[in-house]
Design an enzyme around this catalytic site. Structure first.
Site, PDB file in Angstrom:
ATOM      1  N   ASP A   1       0.855  -1.182   0.000  1.00 18.87           N
ATOM      2  CA  ASP A   1       0.000   0.000   0.000  1.00 18.87           C
ATOM      3  C   ASP A   1       0.898   1.241   0.000  1.00 18.87           C
ATOM      4  O   ASP A   1       1.910   1.273   0.704  1.00 18.87           O
ATOM      5  CB  ASP A   1      -0.894  -0.010   1.243  1.00 18.87           C
ATOM      6  N   ILE A   2       0.544   2.257  -0.786  1.00 17.94           N
ATOM      7  CA  ILE A   2       1.387   3.458  -0.855  1.00 17.94           C
ATOM      8  C   ILE A   2       1.279   4.310   0.404  1.00 17.94           C
ATOM      9  O   ILE A   2       2.130   5.152   0.655  1.00 17.94           O
ATOM     10  CB  ILE A   2       1.093   4.319  -2.110  1.00 17.94           C
ATOM     11  N   HIS A  37     -10.301  -4.791  -3.462  1.00 18.93           N
ATOM     12  CA  HIS A  37      -8.934  -4.941  -2.962  1.00 18.93           C
ATOM     13  C   HIS A  37      -8.979  -5.237  -1.466  1.00 18.93           C
ATOM     14  O   HIS A  37      -9.681  -4.587  -0.713  1.00 18.93           O
ATOM     15  CB  HIS A  37      -8.068  -3.704  -3.257  1.00 18.93           C
ATOM     16  N   LEU A  38      -8.253  -6.268  -1.078  1.00 15.36           N
ATOM     17  CA  LEU A  38      -8.184  -6.710   0.308  1.00 15.36           C
ATOM     18  C   LEU A  38      -6.980  -6.062   0.971  1.00 15.36           C
ATOM     19  O   LEU A  38      -5.856  -6.184   0.482  1.00 15.36           O
ATOM     20  CB  LEU A  38      -8.043  -8.233   0.375  1.00 15.36           C
ATOM     21  N   HIS A  39      -7.217  -5.383   2.092  1.00 18.38           N
ATOM     22  CA  HIS A  39      -6.118  -4.827   2.883  1.00 18.38           C
ATOM     23  C   HIS A  39      -5.585  -5.924   3.794  1.00 18.38           C
ATOM     24  O   HIS A  39      -6.353  -6.610   4.470  1.00 18.38           O
ATOM     25  CB  HIS A  39      -6.602  -3.654   3.743  1.00 18.38           C
TER      26      HIS A  39
END
Length: 104
Positions: A8-9, A77-79
């Site tokens: 993740d950015i 999208h899965l964190h």
């Protein structure tokens, strides 16, 4: 092949990855029963990536999806965040388990 994973950015934890299906899928609100295998695979990939990055305590992991309108993009999208015990104050709010904006 059907999933990609990247950092993740704006990480919310020391290890923060996103697992994303290559084929376009809407957000988590569009998921149906037939998507359960995809979501399970996303979780497996998330765990495997953590292990490849020398994180082994899979009991200290938080995985989930932001619930619309709190998701920044309209592609599933899965964190994957670890260690969950090291989430900062703001991250504990943003990635709060089964809150109105983040579901696990």
């Amino acid at each position: 092949e059907d999933l990609v994973c990247f950092r993740d950015i704006r990480p919310g934890a020391p290890h923060h990855f996103l697992v994303v299906p290559v084929e376009h899928m809407g957000n988590c609100k569009t998921l149906k029963t037939e998507h359960i295998p995809v979501v399970k695979r996303m979780m497996e990939v998330g765990k495997a990536v953590l292990q490849r990055n020398n994180f082994s305590d899979l009991n200290d992991v938080r995985m989930g999806f932001h619930w619309p309108p709190f998701c920044s993009i309209s592609h599933l999208h899965l964190h994957v965040l670890a260690p969950a015990s090291q989430l900062g104050f703001l991250s504990r709010l943003v990635y709060r388990i089964n809150s109105y904006w983040f579901i696990t």
